[in-house]
Enzyme design. Structure first.
Site, PDB file in Angstrom:
ATOM      1  N   ASP A 169       3.140   1.149   3.442  1.00 24.15           N
ATOM      2  CA  ASP A 169       2.558   1.018   4.780  1.00 24.15           C
ATOM      3  C   ASP A 169       2.724  -0.447   5.177  1.00 24.15           C
ATOM      4  O   ASP A 169       2.023  -1.326   4.664  1.00 24.15           O
ATOM      5  CB  ASP A 169       1.081   1.414   4.729  1.00 24.15           C
ATOM      6  CG  ASP A 169       0.411   1.305   6.092  1.00 24.15           C
ATOM      7  OD1 ASP A 169       0.984   0.659   6.988  1.00 24.15           O
ATOM      8  OD2 ASP A 169      -0.685   1.859   6.255  1.00 24.15           O
TER       9      ASP A 169
ATOM     10  N   ASP B 135       0.608   5.342   0.020  1.00 24.79           N
ATOM     11  CA  ASP B 135      -0.367   6.375   0.299  1.00 24.79           C
ATOM     12  C   ASP B 135       0.318   7.745   0.242  1.00 24.79           C
ATOM     13  O   ASP B 135       1.286   7.985   0.951  1.00 24.79           O
ATOM     14  CB  ASP B 135      -0.902   6.110   1.716  1.00 24.79           C
ATOM     15  CG  ASP B 135      -2.119   6.934   2.024  1.00 24.79           C
ATOM     16  OD1 ASP B 135      -2.233   8.057   1.488  1.00 24.79           O
ATOM     17  OD2 ASP B 135      -2.954   6.461   2.809  1.00 24.79           O
TER      18      ASP B 135
ATOM     19  N   ASP C 158       0.848  -1.182   0.000  1.00 26.94           N
ATOM     20  CA  ASP C 158       0.000   0.000   0.000  1.00 26.94           C
ATOM     21  C   ASP C 158       0.887   1.237   0.000  1.00 26.94           C
ATOM     22  O   ASP C 158       1.753   1.389   0.850  1.00 26.94           O
ATOM     23  CB  ASP C 158      -0.877  -0.038   1.263  1.00 26.94           C
ATOM     24  CG  ASP C 158      -1.686   1.233   1.447  1.00 26.94           C
ATOM     25  OD1 ASP C 158      -2.487   1.549   0.557  1.00 26.94           O
ATOM     26  OD2 ASP C 158      -1.516   1.913   2.477  1.00 26.94           O
TER      27      ASP C 158
END
Ligand code: ZN
Ligand code: ZN
Length: 406
Positions: A309, A92, A90
């Protein structure tokens, strides 16, 4: 208004857009409009059934499990029987420090009133409180930073170092601030939590020891890896080269390098850099103390590591944003992106479903930001006519209402 737009989207959605690998083994979940509850433990035998539910319920958020289960719809986790899970990364934009955050984000401490521009700190810089209220935006520049991290993840780590093929990956724009890369290869899918943690640490560059990568003194002379070496050796060398080639005197002093070394480096910069480019590389011109070397190494690693993450990567039972669904905070589609299209991907073009019209809004407040190539705002209690995809985004973000006239 937003519900109406969402309903229209789900009505016209093709079931194929919801077709994910191992569909009938996944758990699905959704969050309705105006209710803080998650309806989960849903299982479907085909995407058509899911589309029907989405059309009837018109959820605010839709999720699917990264895991594959024998019985995905069993109401208790231990009755589901875990079979495997995608290896998920992930990225972000919220967690990437970009200069534009100073312009469009701000925070305020709810305990002492301290506040500032830019990314919200973990705790208040004045009183240490963690009760921090913040407003953050994602602009074109933030998304660009996230996109280049995704390319780095795929090109530098997943394919070259770890040997996965692009065909085994699903790249999804989350519909909000970033991207998810699902590795759906059979070797990755059965990895346990510990193995995934190792991979997350590898990608994040945690615990990289410079001498294990050949950067050390031999008989008093500094030797080191070559920029073209594979894995972390070459990455470390490239990180050094990148950092040093861009470093100004102030950057080095901020790192608390000694004044005499900074003076030496600045007047011999070209020679030192050309030494690193040689084959084999010549590191000795760096003439650096062991502690100075470690300081620069930590900067070099920071620049070439990938900002994922790690909580998402190590979780083998996570609910992820469903590809093909709408993100309730933006009205954008969580859309799958073919690898070859990643370079040119623009969410306000390719992840917006409602883009022919304009909508007149009363915008309560927004900073000036660049969205979909357009400079929007700043607005304060203003009535403005905006392209529908931008208007939908502001409605979902809760900073505007549809303007109904006088
Ligand atoms: Zn405070
Ligand atoms: Zn930005």
């Amino acid at each position: 208004m937003l519900v109406k737009l969402f309903k229209l989207y789900y009505k016209n959605l093709k079931p194929d857009d919801l077709n994910v690998k191992g569909f009938e083994k996944r758990e699905f979940a959704y969050m309705p409009f105006n209710k803080q509850t998650m309806i989960r433990h849903l299982g479907f035998s085909n995407p058509k059934q899911l589309k029907q539910l989405l059309e009837e319920e018109v959820p605010l958020h839709v999720y699917y499990s990264s895991a594959y289960y024998e019985n995905p719809s069993a109401p208790e986790m231990d009755e589901k029987t875990w079979l495997a899970a995608d290896l998920v990364f992930d990225i972000d934009a919220e967690h990437i420090q970009t200069p534009c955050k100073e312009q469009h984000d701000h925070w305020k401490c709810l305990d002492c009133g301290e506040g500032g521009k830019g990314m919200a700190p973990d705790k208040c810089s004045r009183c240490g409180s963690k009760k921090i209220e913040s407003e953050s935006w994602v602009c074109d520049c933030c998304l660009e930073a996230a996109r280049s991290e995704v390319l780095k993840l795929i090109e530098d780590f997943l394919t070259s170092d770890l040997g996965f093929s692009i065909k085994e990956m699903e790249i999804v724009f989350s519909g909000h601030r970033g991207f998810h890369v699902h590795v759906e290869s059979s070797t990755a899918m059965t990895l346990d939590v510990d193995a995934r943690r190792e991979l997350a640490d590898y990608v994040r560059g945690l615990g990289i020891s410079t001498n294990f990568h050949g950067l050390m003194k031999v008989s008093g002379i500094l030797v080191g890896p070559s920029l073209s070496d594979i894995g972390w050796r070459g990455r470390l060398a490239r990180g050094f080269y990148d950092f040093l080639s861009k470093a100004e005197e102030a950057d080095l002093l901020a790192l608390r390098m000694s004044k005499s070394w900074v003076k030496y480096f600045m007047s011999n910069k070209e020679k030192i850099l050309s030494g690193l480019l040689q084959n084999p590389p010549y590191w000795a011109w760096l003439r650096i103390s062991p502690s100075g070397l470690e300081k620069i190494a930590s900067k070099a690693i920071e620049n070439v590591a990938c900002r994922i993450d790690e909580r998402v990567t190590i979780d083998i039972k996570r609910l992820m944003r469903m590809p093909g669904s709408l993100h309730g905070k933006t009205g954008l589609i969580a859309v799958r992106i073919p690898y070859t299209k990643l370079d040119s991907f623009d969410p306000f073009k390719e992840a917006a479903f409602f883009k022919k019209d304009t909508i007149t809004l009363k915008v309560r407040h927004m900073p000036e930001i660049k969205l979909g190539g357009l400079l929007i705002g700043p607005y304060k209690d203003e009535v403005v006519k905006l392209p529908a995809e931008i208007a939908t985004y502001l409605l979902a973000k809760g900073v505007a209402d549809v303007y109904k006239g006088m």
